[in-house]
Design a protein around this motif. Structure first.
Motif, mmCIF file in Angstrom:
data_model
loop_
_atom_site.group_PDB
_atom_site.id
_atom_site.type_symbol
_atom_site.label_atom_id
_atom_site.label_comp_id
_atom_site.label_asym_id
_atom_site.label_seq_id
_atom_site.Cartn_x
_atom_site.Cartn_y
_atom_site.Cartn_z
ATOM 1 N N PRO A 52 1.965 -11.992 2.694
ATOM 2 C CA PRO A 52 0.963 -12.236 1.543
ATOM 3 C C PRO A 52 -0.356 -11.931 1.917
ATOM 4 C CG PRO A 52 1.913 -14.226 2.241
ATOM 5 C CD PRO A 52 2.463 -13.216 3.123
ATOM 6 N N ALA A 53 -1.202 -11.626 0.947
ATOM 7 C CA ALA A 53 -2.660 -11.567 0.997
ATOM 8 C C ALA A 53 -3.322 -12.851 1.077
ATOM 9 C CB ALA A 53 -3.156 -10.714 -0.047
ATOM 10 N N ASP A 54 -4.539 -12.853 1.912
ATOM 11 C CA ASP A 54 -5.284 -14.213 1.959
ATOM 12 C C ASP A 54 -6.499 -13.871 0.997
ATOM 13 O OD1 ASP A 54 -3.778 -15.591 3.873
ATOM 14 O OD2 ASP A 54 -4.507 -14.316 5.447
ATOM 15 N N ILE A 55 -6.815 -14.438 0.066
ATOM 16 C CA ILE A 55 -7.870 -14.398 -0.885
ATOM 17 C C ILE A 55 -8.838 -15.450 -0.442
ATOM 18 C CG2 ILE A 55 -8.729 -14.508 -3.302
ATOM 19 C CD1 ILE A 55 -5.429 -13.884 -3.958
ATOM 20 N N LEU A 56 -10.101 -14.746 0.085
ATOM 21 C CA LEU A 56 -11.160 -15.660 0.585
ATOM 22 C C LEU A 56 -12.301 -15.493 -0.327
ATOM 23 C CD1 LEU A 56 -10.251 -14.814 4.475
ATOM 24 C CD2 LEU A 56 -9.542 -16.823 3.266
ATOM 25 N N ASN A 60 -15.973 -13.509 0.048
ATOM 26 C CA ASN A 60 -15.908 -12.386 -0.964
ATOM 27 C C ASN A 60 -15.089 -11.168 -0.444
ATOM 28 O OD1 ASN A 60 -17.616 -13.353 -2.965
ATOM 29 N ND2 ASN A 60 -19.213 -12.791 -1.478
ATOM 30 N N LYS A 61 -13.664 -11.635 0.141
ATOM 31 C CA LYS A 61 -12.983 -10.563 0.701
ATOM 32 C C LYS A 61 -11.537 -10.995 0.340
ATOM 33 C CE LYS A 61 -12.806 -12.554 5.172
ATOM 34 N NZ LYS A 61 -13.241 -12.178 6.681
ATOM 35 N N ILE A 62 -10.575 -10.038 0.318
ATOM 36 C CA ILE A 62 -9.129 -10.126 0.542
ATOM 37 C C ILE A 62 -8.572 -9.624 1.754
ATOM 38 C CG2 ILE A 62 -7.003 -9.559 -0.667
ATOM 39 C CD1 ILE A 62 -8.493 -9.458 -3.412
#
Length: 72
Positions: A52-56, A60-62
């Motif tokens: 899964p993606a890390d939404i940070l 300001n990044k994925i």
């Protein structure tokens, strides 16, 4: 449905090539009239290998499939 659970009117479906930063995908998508340019669903954010993606948002990044995607 949109992320908040509100219903959306679907215009159709298409198989599109998506460019998210340096990540390129060919994905079946639902086309709808929404205010944002795009709404990424679990099918994309789960990643190609099921990582899964890390939404940070604080940075300001994925991070998707090991690649950083800037969020504007």
């Amino acid at each position: 449905m949109m992320a908040g659970g509100a219903p959306i009117k679907e215009e159709g479906q298409a198989k599109l090539e998506l460019h998210l930063g340096s990540v390129n995908l060919i994905q079946d998508v639902i086309v709808a009239d929404i205010e944002d340019e795009a709404l990424l669903g679990y099918d994309i954010l789960s990643g190609k290998q099921g990582r899964p993606a890390d939404i940070l948002l604080s940075e300001n990044k994925i991070v998707l499939d090991g690649q950083e995607i800037p969020v504007f």
